[in-house]
Design an enzyme around this catalytic site. Structure first.
Site, mmCIF file in Angstrom:
data_model
loop_
_atom_site.group_PDB
_atom_site.id
_atom_site.type_symbol
_atom_site.label_atom_id
_atom_site.label_comp_id
_atom_site.label_asym_id
_atom_site.label_seq_id
_atom_site.Cartn_x
_atom_site.Cartn_y
_atom_site.Cartn_z
ATOM 1 N N HIS A 12 -9.209 2.338 -3.316
ATOM 2 C CA HIS A 12 -7.825 2.138 -2.859
ATOM 3 C C HIS A 12 -7.051 1.303 -3.872
ATOM 4 C CE1 HIS A 12 -4.356 1.262 -0.565
ATOM 5 N NE2 HIS A 12 -4.833 0.341 0.258
ATOM 6 N N CYS A 53 -1.315 2.867 6.543
ATOM 7 C CA CYS A 53 -0.887 1.538 6.967
ATOM 8 C C CYS A 53 -0.511 0.756 5.726
ATOM 9 C CB CYS A 53 -1.989 0.837 7.758
ATOM 10 S SG CYS A 53 -3.506 0.514 6.825
ATOM 11 N N CYS A 99 0.811 -1.225 0.000
ATOM 12 C CA CYS A 99 0.000 0.000 0.000
ATOM 13 C C CYS A 99 0.843 1.272 0.000
ATOM 14 C CB CYS A 99 -0.919 0.034 1.220
ATOM 15 S SG CYS A 99 -1.785 -1.511 1.530
#
Length: 462
Positions: free
Chosen positions: A418, A448, A124
């Site tokens: 996302h 995160c 991520c």
């Protein structure tokens, strides 16, 4: 409830609240990063609309997306595309036809055959890592102008063979006689024809064997986040994005994309302005049935999208008469137990602020990537927990709760999606734009990261 650090603990497949997972103590970061004397500026940026996956490959590959928002961005610059020193692109789900998508994108953008370009992958955090790599390179005096981005097309995630099926195909392909081939055919089982969803495996941690939604359930349980709180946060995310779209706040950020069949896609299409607490309450838990708190409605969406920012040194700003939007002050990356990866922002952001002697009230705006509503709320609760702040973050007292009016003011990944390799880039770009719109000075973009990591970047408007 505090999460006590245990440097010798080994993560297990599942953890209860009584077995508190380990987190690296803030103040002892993974990288002992520090600011240099050479300023680095964000001078421009753009992104595509974020497009929700709809059960089939979307209209764009990762490189297609990077090109869609890269072309108008480069076209409006007062210098040639070949003037960049390098191109860095974050991408997690690299497809077979686009190995090293940074290089493919650079060539398609007309940046010249001599342009160095490389792809970074830290789950991520990939889109933010591209900015950080560019930032550190310019800061060190090794470059003056870098294009840094993120691109992801999760709808193109592959279907892969199971190990049994792969083994069978291998035996069949190497069979040399008719009898060997007949034996191989006889060994085939119908279940071998069922593909494995690559995205599902990619979002499962290989150490803890928890998928990302389960890690959100873990920290939601640790900090007593209710289903109603998670749904209310998700609803607010959709309302904020819908408001931002209606007010035109994203007009200088989102570049329309055009499909091969001529369709114009000009906005993030995952937003649900008609959502309600009643509708969200009807959705069933996905990862921990039947009593979990994480549902499709309060999780980030599976999405395709790309984002770029242009970073420049002071020399490049003067040479090309560029207008700096913000200065990158510093960045931080931290590690923690993968089963509580959602708490990563508390570690890296706190370490970053401690290094610059900043208090919570010194940060005017925050972008904290909304992987899951329970994850964001758990971070806020952890910062307000005296034991966690003392034992994990090394603070004398609670950090305190971040004012919701300063957090994700125009919505986030729950409402707009996302795309894993892109999100870290988008939150930096949007933080800069939102601070300038609101005439604010200082902000932190943080996220995160699957695998037990967190990333944060401190920026100041100039």
């Amino acid at each position: 409830m505090a999460v006590t650090p245990k440097t010798t603990s080994k993560p297990t497949a599942r953890r209860s609240a009584s077995r508190r997972p380990a987190a690296r103590r803030s103040g002892a970061p993974v990288n002992a990063s520090h600011t240099g004397d050479r300023p680095v500026y964000v001078v421009d940026g753009s992104r595509t609309p974020f497009l929700r996956a709809r059960g089939e490959p979307g209209p764009f590959t990762p490189v297609d997306l990077a090109v869609q928002c890269g072309r108008p961005l480069l076209a409006r610059q007062p210098f040639a595309a070949e003037a960049f020193d390098s191109v860095i692109l974050g991408c997690v789900n690299v497809i077979a036809d686009e190995m090293n998508p940074a290089r493919v994108a650079a060539l398609r953008l007309g940046m010249g055959a001599a342009m160095p370009a490389f792809t970074v992958q830290i789950n991520c955090g990939s889109g933010m890592q591209s900015i950080d790599s560019a930032f550190r390179t310019i800061e060190a005096g090794k470059a003056d102008l870098i294009l840094a981005g993120g691109a992801e097309a999760l709808s193109h995630a592959p279907l892969v063979l199971s190990r049994k099926a792969a083994g069978w195909f291998g035996r069949f392909a190497t069979a040399k006689t008719t009898m060997d081939r007949a034996t191989a055919v006889g060994a085939f089982r119908p279940e071998m024809a069922k593909p494995v969803i690559g995205l599902e495996r990619g979002l499962t941690d290989p150490i803890t064997e928890l998928n990302m939604g389960q890690t959100a359930e873990v920290i939601g349980h640790l900090f007593n986040i209710s289903r109603e709180e998670a749904d209310a946060y998700a609803l607010e995310s959709h309302q904020r994005l819908a408001h931002a779209q209606a007010e035109g706040y994203l007009a200088n950020e989102v570049e329309p994309a055009v499909t091969k069949d001529g369709r114009l896609l000009d906005h993030d299409d995952g937003v649900r302005p008609d959502s309600s607490m009643e509708k969200l309450a009807k959705l069933k838990p996905v990862f921990e049935k039947p009593y979990g708190k994480v549902t499709p409605g309060n999780s980030s969406q599976i999405t395709d999208g790309a984002s770029w920012v242009i970073l420049a040194s002071e020399e490049a700003v003067r040479k090309y008469k560029l207008k700096p939007l913000a200065r990158i002050v510093d960045s931080e990356w931290s590690g923690l137990d993968p089963s509580i990866m959602g708490l990563g922002p508390t570690l890296c952001s706190t370490a970053l602020m401690k290094r610059h002697e900043l208090a919570r009230e010194n940060i005017d705006l925050w972008e904290l990537n909304e992987a899951f509503a329970a994850q964001v709320l758990a971070c806020l609760a952890a910062w307000d927990d005296a034991d966690y702040c003392r034992e994990v973050l090394g603070l004398e007292g609670p950090f305190g709760r971040i004012d919701r009016d300063k957090l994700n003011v125009d919505g986030g990944a729950i409402s707009l999606g996302h795309p894993v390799g892109t999100s870290g880039n988008r939150i930096v770009l949007h933080l800069v734009n939102a601070m300038r719109r609101k005439k604010l000075k200082r902000g932190i973009a943080t996220e995160c990261i699957g695998g037990g990591l967190g990333g944060a970047m401190l920026l100041e408007v100039v």
